[in-house]
Write a protein that holds these residues in place. Structure first.
Motif, PDB file in Angstrom:
ATOM      1  N   GLY A  83      45.753  45.874  42.085  1.00 58.11           N
ATOM      2  CA  GLY A  83      45.597  44.804  43.068  1.00 58.11           C
ATOM      3  C   GLY A  83      44.258  44.836  43.770  1.00 58.11           C
ATOM      4  O   GLY A  83      43.611  43.793  43.965  1.00 58.11           O
ATOM      5  N   VAL A  84      43.802  46.018  44.155  1.00 55.01           N
ATOM      6  CA  VAL A  84      42.520  46.125  44.864  1.00 55.01           C
ATOM      7  C   VAL A  84      41.364  45.776  43.938  1.00 55.01           C
ATOM      8  O   VAL A  84      40.461  45.016  44.307  1.00 55.01           O
ATOM      9  CB  VAL A  84      42.346  47.539  45.465  1.00 55.01           C
ATOM     10  N   VAL A  85      41.392  46.285  42.718  1.00 50.38           N
ATOM     11  CA  VAL A  85      40.306  45.985  41.776  1.00 50.38           C
ATOM     12  C   VAL A  85      40.296  44.495  41.439  1.00 50.38           C
ATOM     13  O   VAL A  85      39.240  43.859  41.422  1.00 50.38           O
ATOM     14  CB  VAL A  85      40.445  46.846  40.500  1.00 50.38           C
ATOM     15  N   GLY A  86      41.474  43.919  41.213  1.00 54.26           N
ATOM     16  CA  GLY A  86      41.541  42.485  40.936  1.00 54.26           C
ATOM     17  C   GLY A  86      41.061  41.656  42.116  1.00 54.26           C
ATOM     18  O   GLY A  86      40.353  40.668  41.951  1.00 54.26           O
ATOM     19  N   GLY A  87      41.438  42.064  43.321  1.00 57.61           N
ATOM     20  CA  GLY A  87      41.000  41.333  44.510  1.00 57.61           C
ATOM     21  C   GLY A  87      39.505  41.426  44.737  1.00 57.61           C
ATOM     22  O   GLY A  87      38.849  40.439  45.087  1.00 57.61           O
ATOM     23  N   LEU A  88      38.932  42.602  44.537  1.00 51.58           N
ATOM     24  CA  LEU A  88      37.488  42.759  44.720  1.00 51.58           C
ATOM     25  C   LEU A  88      36.702  42.077  43.614  1.00 51.58           C
ATOM     26  O   LEU A  88      35.576  41.623  43.817  1.00 51.58           O
ATOM     27  CB  LEU A  88      37.124  44.243  44.787  1.00 51.58           C
ATOM     28  N   THR A  89      37.283  41.985  42.428  1.00 50.85           N
ATOM     29  CA  THR A  89      36.599  41.331  41.313  1.00 50.85           C
ATOM     30  C   THR A  89      36.466  39.833  41.550  1.00 50.85           C
ATOM     31  O   THR A  89      35.429  39.238  41.260  1.00 50.85           O
ATOM     32  CB  THR A  89      37.370  41.579  40.007  1.00 50.85           C
ATOM     33  N   HIS A  90      37.494  39.220  42.097  1.00 51.57           N
ATOM     34  CA  HIS A  90      37.496  37.771  42.275  1.00 51.57           C
ATOM     35  C   HIS A  90      37.022  37.343  43.665  1.00 51.57           C
ATOM     36  O   HIS A  90      36.968  36.152  43.946  1.00 51.57           O
ATOM     37  CB  HIS A  90      38.889  37.215  42.020  1.00 51.57           C
ATOM     38  N   ALA A  91      36.679  38.285  44.523  1.00 53.84           N
ATOM     39  CA  ALA A  91      36.239  37.946  45.876  1.00 53.84           C
ATOM     40  C   ALA A  91      34.782  37.502  45.855  1.00 53.84           C
ATOM     41  O   ALA A  91      34.002  37.908  44.992  1.00 53.84           O
ATOM     42  CB  ALA A  91      36.387  39.156  46.791  1.00 53.84           C
ATOM     43  N   PRO A  92      34.404  36.662  46.810  1.00 60.04           N
ATOM     44  CA  PRO A  92      32.984  36.281  46.892  1.00 60.04           C
ATOM     45  C   PRO A  92      32.110  37.494  47.225  1.00 60.04           C
ATOM     46  O   PRO A  92      32.598  38.497  47.737  1.00 60.04           O
ATOM     47  CB  PRO A  92      32.958  35.248  48.020  1.00 60.04           C
ATOM     48  N   ARG A  93      30.854  37.384  46.957  1.00 60.70           N
ATOM     49  CA  ARG A  93      29.949  38.518  47.123  1.00 60.70           C
ATOM     50  C   ARG A  93      29.400  38.639  48.537  1.00 60.70           C
ATOM     51  O   ARG A  93      28.230  38.908  48.729  1.00 60.70           O
ATOM     52  CB  ARG A  93      28.794  38.394  46.144  1.00 60.70           C
ATOM     53  N   ASP A  94      30.218  38.453  49.537  1.00 61.39           N
ATOM     54  CA  ASP A  94      29.782  38.670  50.915  1.00 61.39           C
ATOM     55  C   ASP A  94      30.547  39.872  51.480  1.00 61.39           C
ATOM     56  O   ASP A  94      31.493  40.361  50.873  1.00 61.39           O
ATOM     57  CB  ASP A  94      29.981  37.416  51.767  1.00 61.39           C
ATOM     58  N   PRO A  95      30.122  40.391  52.632  1.00 62.14           N
ATOM     59  CA  PRO A  95      30.722  41.633  53.143  1.00 62.14           C
ATOM     60  C   PRO A  95      32.166  41.507  53.627  1.00 62.14           C
ATOM     61  O   PRO A  95      32.853  42.507  53.755  1.00 62.14           O
ATOM     62  CB  PRO A  95      29.822  42.027  54.315  1.00 62.14           C
TER      63      PRO A  95
END
Length: 123
Positions: A83-95
């Motif tokens: 879940g964390v890897v999938g969420g970070l993969t699809h998240a926008p590239r902001d902080p």
């Protein structure tokens, strides 16, 4: 009222809150869900406190039950990492998603580690 009836009561209250929150605007819905989470935390503490008042009599763990509970942390950790890897993969590239994302698995690993410590005292 025994623990099963109290738990069933909590589930019915949760169902009413969840259905009722579907008709609320976003702000009050967030307050309703926060209240529900707070209620469940308090309710779990109450049930844990009440269960220690008398001697626990009941079932004894079988080998299959122990095996299932031994596999539970592995499954939970796998789902958290996925879940964390999938969420970070699809998240926008902001902080905004990048700052809380990496500490989330640490918290999950700490909770599962605590579960292993408590479950390891079964003998």
């Amino acid at each position: 009222m025994d623990a099963s009836a109290r738990y069933l009561f909590g589930m019915i209250v949760s169902l009413v809150v969840i259905i009722g929150s579907a008709f609320l605007p976003p702000g009050p819905r967030l307050v309703a869900w926060g209240g529900l989470v707070a209620m469940w935390i308090a309710f779990a503490g109450y049930l844990g406190w009440r269960s220690r008042e008398r001697i626990a009599v009941g079932m004894h763990p079988t080998d299959s039950m122990v095996e299932r509970f031994d596999l539970l942390p592995i499954i939970v950790l796998g789902e958290v990492v996925t879940g964390v890897v999938g969420g970070l993969t699809h998240a926008p590239r902001d902080p905004a998603p990048r700052v809380p994302g990496p500490p989330a698995p640490r918290g999950a690993f700490a909770l599962v580690g605590r579960l292993l410590v408590v479950a390891g005292r079964r003998r």
